[in-house]
Design a protein around this motif. Structure first.
Motif, mmCIF file in Angstrom:
data_model
loop_
_atom_site.group_PDB
_atom_site.id
_atom_site.type_symbol
_atom_site.label_atom_id
_atom_site.label_comp_id
_atom_site.label_asym_id
_atom_site.label_seq_id
_atom_site.Cartn_x
_atom_site.Cartn_y
_atom_site.Cartn_z
ATOM 1 N N HIS A 144 0.723 -1.261 0.034
ATOM 2 C CA HIS A 144 0.038 -0.033 0.132
ATOM 3 C C HIS A 144 0.849 1.278 0.055
ATOM 4 C CE1 HIS A 144 -3.684 2.664 0.893
ATOM 5 N NE2 HIS A 144 -2.714 3.103 1.893
ATOM 6 N N LEU A 145 2.124 1.236 0.564
ATOM 7 C CA LEU A 145 3.050 2.256 0.844
ATOM 8 C C LEU A 145 3.802 2.504 -0.663
ATOM 9 C CD1 LEU A 145 4.163 2.189 4.328
ATOM 10 C CD2 LEU A 145 2.635 3.561 3.465
ATOM 11 N N GLN A 146 3.611 1.685 -1.599
ATOM 12 C CA GLN A 146 4.546 1.801 -2.703
ATOM 13 C C GLN A 146 4.192 3.138 -3.481
ATOM 14 O OE1 GLN A 146 4.054 -1.141 -5.752
ATOM 15 N NE2 GLN A 146 6.059 -1.391 -6.117
ATOM 16 N N ARG A 147 5.282 3.802 -4.070
ATOM 17 C CA ARG A 147 4.915 5.019 -5.033
ATOM 18 C C ARG A 147 4.463 4.703 -6.185
ATOM 19 N NH1 ARG A 147 9.250 9.124 -4.165
ATOM 20 N NH2 ARG A 147 9.685 8.648 -6.227
ATOM 21 N N PRO A 148 3.762 5.747 -6.870
ATOM 22 C CA PRO A 148 3.127 5.238 -8.310
ATOM 23 C C PRO A 148 4.298 4.667 -9.352
ATOM 24 C CG PRO A 148 2.382 7.006 -7.365
ATOM 25 C CD PRO A 148 3.287 6.873 -6.302
ATOM 26 N N ASP A 149 5.447 5.075 -8.888
ATOM 27 C CA ASP A 149 6.640 4.922 -9.897
ATOM 28 C C ASP A 149 7.165 3.279 -9.568
ATOM 29 O OD1 ASP A 149 8.123 5.304 -7.794
ATOM 30 O OD2 ASP A 149 9.504 6.941 -8.471
ATOM 31 N N GLY A 150 6.706 2.750 -8.597
ATOM 32 C CA GLY A 150 7.107 1.435 -8.274
ATOM 33 C C GLY A 150 8.061 1.313 -7.253
ATOM 34 N N THR A 151 8.596 2.539 -6.800
ATOM 35 C CA THR A 151 9.766 2.460 -5.710
ATOM 36 C C THR A 151 8.952 2.804 -4.360
ATOM 37 O OG1 THR A 151 10.099 4.851 -6.176
ATOM 38 C CG2 THR A 151 11.436 3.053 -7.427
ATOM 39 N N TRP A 152 9.976 2.882 -3.234
ATOM 40 C CA TRP A 152 9.351 3.167 -1.966
ATOM 41 C C TRP A 152 10.375 4.312 -1.449
ATOM 42 C CZ3 TRP A 152 8.653 -1.839 -3.700
ATOM 43 C CH2 TRP A 152 7.840 -2.411 -3.435
ATOM 44 N N GLU A 153 9.687 4.960 -0.646
ATOM 45 C CA GLU A 153 10.427 6.140 0.154
ATOM 46 C C GLU A 153 11.316 5.400 1.049
ATOM 47 O OE1 GLU A 153 10.032 9.125 -0.281
ATOM 48 O OE2 GLU A 153 8.039 9.391 -1.305
ATOM 49 N N ALA A 154 12.295 5.912 1.566
ATOM 50 C CA ALA A 154 13.202 5.548 2.349
ATOM 51 C C ALA A 154 12.692 4.860 3.575
ATOM 52 C CB ALA A 154 14.511 6.632 2.725
ATOM 53 N N ARG A 155 11.686 6.074 4.193
ATOM 54 C CA ARG A 155 10.817 5.569 5.312
ATOM 55 C C ARG A 155 9.677 6.395 5.246
ATOM 56 N NH1 ARG A 155 12.952 9.521 9.692
ATOM 57 N NH2 ARG A 155 14.135 10.781 8.746
ATOM 58 N N TYR A 156 8.804 5.792 6.053
ATOM 59 C CA TYR A 156 7.459 6.597 6.258
ATOM 60 C C TYR A 156 7.147 6.682 7.688
ATOM 61 C CZ TYR A 156 6.832 4.540 1.613
ATOM 62 O OH TYR A 156 6.880 4.452 0.154
ATOM 63 N N THR A 157 6.152 7.719 8.088
ATOM 64 C CA THR A 157 5.359 7.795 9.434
ATOM 65 C C THR A 157 4.576 6.647 9.417
ATOM 66 O OG1 THR A 157 3.809 9.233 8.788
ATOM 67 C CG2 THR A 157 5.937 10.080 9.427
ATOM 68 N N VAL A 158 3.587 6.324 10.560
ATOM 69 C CA VAL A 158 2.820 5.441 10.644
ATOM 70 C C VAL A 158 1.449 5.940 10.100
ATOM 71 C CG1 VAL A 158 3.669 4.468 12.746
ATOM 72 C CG2 VAL A 158 2.101 6.292 12.731
ATOM 73 N N ASP A 159 1.640 7.125 9.468
ATOM 74 C CA ASP A 159 0.427 7.635 8.667
ATOM 75 C C ASP A 159 0.715 7.223 7.321
ATOM 76 O OD1 ASP A 159 -1.067 8.522 10.979
ATOM 77 O OD2 ASP A 159 0.238 10.330 10.936
ATOM 78 N N GLY A 160 1.947 6.997 6.946
ATOM 79 C CA GLY A 160 2.115 6.579 5.278
ATOM 80 C C GLY A 160 2.567 7.674 4.746
ATOM 81 N N VAL A 161 3.195 8.669 5.256
ATOM 82 C CA VAL A 161 3.855 9.660 4.789
ATOM 83 C C VAL A 161 5.446 9.721 4.872
ATOM 84 C CG1 VAL A 161 1.737 11.123 4.517
ATOM 85 C CG2 VAL A 161 3.390 11.432 6.326
ATOM 86 N N ALA A 162 6.252 10.424 3.797
ATOM 87 C CA ALA A 162 7.548 10.454 3.982
ATOM 88 C C ALA A 162 7.715 11.609 5.099
ATOM 89 C CB ALA A 162 8.391 10.908 2.827
#
Length: 209
Positions: A144-162
């Motif tokens: 669910h946290l995956q970015r539209p370009d298929g990658t992931w942020e380095a880390r996320y808050t528990v709310d799902g944002v960088a």
């Protein structure tokens, strides 16, 4: 053991579990799948502020719900000391995993974020110790946290944002699909739950390729 004390965070359990799984995988040859117990270790603690633990301090006994959860899976180890370390590590991981599958490295400060790499290893640890439902929840959250370009942020808050402007990291594109495979090969492929889980995860795997 000396009576030294060491300041520790609950992230220690996840790191030890990851290191042991790496060792097992590195020593495996061809077609390995998680069918037996793995040696893991960790430390005990409660969510909240950092704490100090004497290295020879006894662990808090598991609660009734913790004991039932542990008994539903496999606590690895061939000696009492190994099983005690594994049990503490699994209890720590359970405390760090939220109902939606978010796994934070710790409950406090800078480390109370979600790292896709760490979450992948936690999913593998749950799979290897007989907790596939928790593993699937973690994997679904990562998908669910995956970015539209298929990658992931380095880390996320528990709310799902960088939490900052750190650049996306590429390691998630390897770790998350690997963790999906690790979970899948340990399940009955004909089971409806397995098929439904893979169907939910497959779009993220393809996008990561």
């Amino acid at each position: 053991m000396h009576n030294r004390t060491r300041r520790i965070g609950m992230a220690s359990a996840a790191l030890v579990l990851c290191a042991v799984l790496v060792t097992v995988l590195a020593g495996a040859s061809g077609g390995w799948r998680p069918t037996g117990p793995l040696l893991m270790g960790g430390v005990d603690g409660e969510p909240g502020a950092p704490y100090t633990l004497a290295l020879d301090a006894p662990a808090r006994p598991p609660s009734a719900s913790e004991r039932a959860w542990l008994d539903a899976g496999v606590v690895p180890g061939t000696t009492p000391q190994q099983r005690d370390m594994a049990e503490r590590a699994l209890r720590d991981l359970r405390l760090l995993t939220r109902p939606d599958g978010s796994v934070t490295a710790s409950w406090h400060s800078f480390w109370s974020n979600i790292w896709p790499r760490d979450g992948s290893w936690v999913a593998a640890a749950y799979t290897a110790t007989g907790h596939p439902d928790q593993a699937l929840a973690v994997l679904r959250r990562l998908a669910h946290l995956q970015r539209p370009d298929g990658t992931w942020e380095a880390r996320y808050t528990v709310d799902g944002v960088a939490p900052d402007d750190r650049a996306a990291q590429q390691d998630g594109n390897g770790w998350v699909p690997w963790a999906v495979w690790f979970w899948y090969v340990a399940q009955d492929p004909a089971a409806p739950a397995t098929q439904a889980g893979l169907a939910a995860l497959w779009p993220a795997v393809r996008a990561a390729a």
